[in-house]
Scaffold this motif. Structure first.
Motif, short mmCIF file in Angstrom:
data_model
loop_
_atom_site.label_atom_id
_atom_site.label_comp_id
_atom_site.label_asym_id
_atom_site.label_seq_id
_atom_site.Cartn_x
_atom_site.Cartn_y
_atom_site.Cartn_z
N MET A 32 0.83 -1.20 0.00
CA MET A 32 0.00 0.00 0.00
C MET A 32 0.87 1.26 0.00
N ILE A 33 1.94 1.26 0.78
CA ILE A 33 2.84 2.42 0.80
C ILE A 33 3.56 2.56 -0.53
N SER A 35 2.33 1.78 -3.38
CA SER A 35 1.34 2.39 -4.28
C SER A 35 1.23 3.89 -4.04
N ALA A 36 1.35 4.30 -2.77
CA ALA A 36 1.31 5.73 -2.45
C ALA A 36 2.50 6.46 -3.07
N GLU A 39 1.74 6.90 -6.69
CA GLU A 39 0.70 7.91 -6.87
C GLU A 39 1.27 9.32 -6.74
N ARG A 40 2.12 9.53 -5.72
CA ARG A 40 2.72 10.86 -5.51
C ARG A 40 3.67 11.20 -6.65
N LEU A 346 6.28 5.51 5.05
CA LEU A 346 5.28 6.54 4.80
C LEU A 346 5.77 7.89 5.34
N SER A 350 6.46 11.27 2.96
CA SER A 350 5.77 12.54 3.20
C SER A 350 6.75 13.66 3.57
#
Length: 443
Positions: A32-33, A35-36, A39-40, A346, A350
């Motif tokens: 999931m991370i 994929s993040a 996406e970013r 994550l 960020s």
């Protein structure tokens, strides 16, 4: 009396199976991370494209090329004469491009993108078009009055002002469109009285002021092509088929000079329609990039690939504490530690979007290690054991940081590191009787 079920739950083998299951389960947050991150990164490229659409995309300058149409006559099987329009193309004897790139940084939310303005002077000379190379073209079939000069510009929306060609001391305005299949986009100018000019060479020059985005590229169409650029940008990247023969990069910017001979490219100085399929002016280009060093997405993505390894090694360390100390660690506590290790990535993603990657890595790893040390005081029932665990994690994150910054030696360094860790675990557990071992210690 210990039941069979209790005996199984207290066996080291059963605990290893549970830990293995938890490691596999933690693949879900890592995916999931990951994929993040994608996406970013996609959002960043989308912002770059939006700014490029408004200001001007990467620019590629090709040409100039002189095009002279001529007629071909042929008969069909009924002896009817047909006429086709063909073209002959001629490249300059010499081409000089000199100028400046003025960089600007544009912002869209948290993202920043580099754009630039160019002030270029393009000059050179053509030899008079010589059709003697093609014996089948008759002089009376050459349409000299329809000759024109073309330049290819990949994004004509970036042109800031009208262009005028100085052709043998005569001012001729450029018109939109290329009138040619050589370039998708560009400009052209008609060359009147091309046949009547009694001169050795046709000298030309024009000013070219463009807006662009990150990259500026050139095609070396001259028999000798010289490009000289300067800019205040301090971190350029030179790429393409030819590198600068001279370059200076310092705190005030860069200066670069390319000198390319026609012998180093795959297309000739002149050709006609019959040879068009074998000529591609998009080949053998060279460019300079004014890109921001936005590589933290790749680094975060690379670090996630080591996520399962980090979780496995950390769980192994906790398991060793269980073997050699009178403590029991519940699978849920393993899972909490695994989630903390996953959230590190994550945090890294960020924070990297706002700070330098090294600072982001320091903050994210420090927060993760601090959380596990604090939690470990209760799980391991000892501050000393918790600090040992923290020291192990510090070494692990330093190891990952070095891996992320290595290129050619990353595989070697990674393989040696894993070998050393495996050897250490084997040495520590060399005297453990796994058949007799039961995790039956009480809290």
């Amino acid at each position: 009396m210990i039941s069979v079920g209790d005996s199984i739950r207290q066996s080291a083998f059963f605990k290893i199976l549970v830990i293995g299951f938890l490691v596999m389960l933690l693949l879900i947050p890592l995916i999931m991370i990951s994929s993040a991150v994608y996406e970013r990164q996609s959002r960043y490229y989308s912002v770059k494209s939006e700014i490029g659409e408004l200001f001007g995309y990467d620019q590629t300058i090709m040409g100039p090329v002189v095009t002279v149409p001529y007629q071909r006559f042929w008969k069909d099987d009924k002896d009817k004469v047909h006429t086709d329009l063909h073209y002959a193309y001629f490249l300059p004897e010499n081409l000089q491009i000199r100028g400046q790139l003025v960089p600007e940084t544009r912002y869209r939310g948290i993202y920043e993108v580099v754009v630039y303005r160019t002030d270029l002077t393009v000059s050179g000379a053509f030899e008079p078009p010589n059709f003697g190379f093609w014996k089948t073209i008759q002089p009376e079939h050459i349409l000299w009055d329809d000759a024109y000069l073309t330049i290819g510009i990949s994004d004509t929306r970036g042109i800031r002002e009208a262009l005028t060609l100085n052709w043998n001391k005569k001012e001729l305005p450029f018109l939109s469109g290329t009138r040619s299949s050589l370039f998708d986009k560009g400009l052209h100018v008609r060359l009147p009285d091309l046949e009547q000019l009694n001169t050795t060479n046709y000298e030309f020059s024009f000013k070219l002021n463009l807006n662009g985005h990150e990259q500026l590229a050139f095609s070396p169409v001259g028999k000798e092509t010289i490009v000289e650029l300067s800019s205040s940008w301090q971190d350029p990247s030179f790429a393409g088929s030819f590198l600068p023969v001279e370059r200076v990069i310092n705190e005030t910017g860069f200066e670069a000079r390319w000198q390319v001979s026609h012998l180093g490219r795959s297309y000739p100085q002149m050709w006609n329609t019959e040879m068009q399929d074998s000529v591609n002016l998009h080949q053998e280009q060279f460019n300079v990039n004014l890109r921001l060093p936005v590589d933290f997405y790749q680094k975060v993505e690379r670090s996630i690939k080591y996520g399962i390894l980090f979780i496995l090694l950390t769980f192994t360390t906790f398991f060793l504490f269980e073997i050699f100390n009178p403590i029991r660690i519940h699978p849920l506590q393993y899972l909490m530690v695994g989630f903390a290790l996953s959230i590190f990535y994550l945090l890294l993603l960020s924070i990297s979007e706002h700070l330098n990657f090294s600072w982001a890595y320091l903050i994210a790893s420090g927060a993760t290690i601090g959380l596990i040390i604090t939690y470990g005081q209760w799980v391991l029932q000892s501050r000393q054991r918790s600090l040992i665990m923290g020291g192990f994690l510090v070494g692990l994150y330093i190891y990952l940081y070095v891996l992320l910054h290595l290129q050619d030696y990353a595989l070697l360094f990674g393989a040696i590191g894993l070998f050393v860790i495996l050897a250490l675990v084997m040495f520590i557990t060399r005297r453990v009787d796994w058949y007799a071992l039961h995790l039956n210690q009480q809290r």
